[in-house]
Design an enzyme around this catalytic site. Structure first.
Site, PDB file in Angstrom:
ATOM      1  CD  GLU A  80      -9.138   2.872  -2.749  1.00 47.57           C
ATOM      2  OE1 GLU A  80      -9.718   1.854  -3.156  1.00 47.57           O
ATOM      3  OE2 GLU A  80      -7.986   2.844  -2.256  1.00 47.57           O
ATOM      4  CD  GLN A  81      -3.397   8.331  -1.183  1.00 49.16           C
ATOM      5  OE1 GLN A  81      -2.867   9.449  -1.158  1.00 49.16           O
ATOM      6  NE2 GLN A  81      -2.712   7.218  -1.049  1.00 49.16           N
ATOM      7  CB  SER A  89      -4.090   3.915  -4.428  1.00 49.10           C
ATOM      8  OG  SER A  89      -4.006   2.645  -3.837  1.00 49.10           O
ATOM      9  CG  PHE A 115      -1.877   5.530   8.619  1.00 52.05           C
ATOM     10  CD1 PHE A 115      -2.178   5.104   9.907  1.00 52.05           C
ATOM     11  CD2 PHE A 115      -2.819   6.259   7.923  1.00 52.05           C
ATOM     12  CE1 PHE A 115      -3.392   5.414  10.486  1.00 52.05           C
ATOM     13  CE2 PHE A 115      -4.046   6.576   8.487  1.00 52.05           C
ATOM     14  CZ  PHE A 115      -4.336   6.156   9.779  1.00 52.05           C
ATOM     15  CB  ILE A 116      -3.357   0.615   5.639  1.00 51.87           C
ATOM     16  CG1 ILE A 116      -2.002   0.334   4.996  1.00 51.87           C
ATOM     17  CG2 ILE A 116      -4.512   0.165   4.744  1.00 51.87           C
ATOM     18  CD1 ILE A 116      -1.656  -1.132   4.895  1.00 51.87           C
ATOM     19  CG  HIS A 169      -2.123  -0.852   1.020  1.00 46.76           C
ATOM     20  ND1 HIS A 169      -3.349  -0.346   0.661  1.00 46.76           N
ATOM     21  CD2 HIS A 169      -2.279  -2.185   1.083  1.00 46.76           C
ATOM     22  CE1 HIS A 169      -4.198  -1.338   0.526  1.00 46.76           C
ATOM     23  NE2 HIS A 169      -3.575  -2.470   0.774  1.00 46.76           N
ATOM     24  N   PRO A 170       0.410   2.287  -0.677  1.00 49.02           N
ATOM     25  CG  PRO A 170      -0.853   3.818  -1.909  1.00 49.02           C
ATOM     26  CD  PRO A 170      -0.810   2.362  -1.488  1.00 49.02           C
ATOM     27  CB  ALA A 182     -11.226   1.850   4.428  1.00 47.36           C
ATOM     28  CB  VAL A 183      -9.519   7.322   2.455  1.00 52.91           C
ATOM     29  CG1 VAL A 183      -8.130   7.136   3.050  1.00 52.91           C
ATOM     30  CG2 VAL A 183      -9.542   6.961   0.991  1.00 52.91           C
TER      31      VAL A 183
END
Length: 167
Positions: free
Chosen positions: A83-84, A80, A115-116, A63-64, A118-119
């Site tokens: 999502e971001q 990603s 750090f992960i 994950h980024p 779900a945004v």
């Protein structure tokens, strides 16, 4: 293309850069037609949970960083990036970006993975608050929290791919 190859092509990125999860789920006979978000999620999470610690750590590390170097360079996966952006992480002020960078660096040094979270449905302030709280977790607790967030992200991605969750 075979049914297996089609499945892996379509769902191999649900767990970030970790097609082995879709491959193993398919090969284990855990995939049933009609495909539903819940059914595919149950199969994939079953494989993720049975994977070795090193493999699960690899999924977390795939994950980024949030609002990190890959985002700035435009090198996030499409999922990603969306999502971001949906959480406003592509529109941070210089001070906000500096705080995310500082937290990303400290978090990675402490836990060994980014750090992960779900945004979806969160904004940058929600994410920052969670970041600042979770950075105080133990490594064991944070690994479990990050793994649960990865599973939540997978469900959100599957729901977008398979909007019909039941027949």
């Amino acid at each position: 293309m075979t049914a297996r190859a089609d499945f892996i092509e379509r769902f191999g990125g649900v767990f970030e850069h970790s097609p082995f999860i879709a491959e193993r789920a398919y090969d284990a006979g855990l995939i049933f037609v009609p495909l539903t978000a819940k059914g595919v999620h149950d199969a994939l999470t079953s494989i993720f949970r049975r994977a070795s610690y090193a493999e699960r750590l690899g999924v977390l590390r795939a994950h980024p960083d949030l609002a990190g170097k890959l985002a700035i360079a435009g090198e996030l996966t499409e999922e990603s990036r969306k999502e971001q952006a949906g959480a406003g992480l592509d529109r941070l002020s210089p001070d906000e970006h500096a705080r995310f960078t500082e937290l990303n660096t400290h978090y990675m040094a402490k836990f060994g993975f980014p750090f992960i979270i779900a945004v979806k449905g969160l904004n940058k302030d929600d994410i920052l608050a969670a970041f600042e709280k979770r950075i105080h977790n133990s490594v064991e607790d944070e690994f479990a929290t990050a793994a649960a967030q990865v599973e939540k992200i997978a469900l959100l991605r599957l729901t977008a791919l398979l909007p019909e969750t039941s027949k």
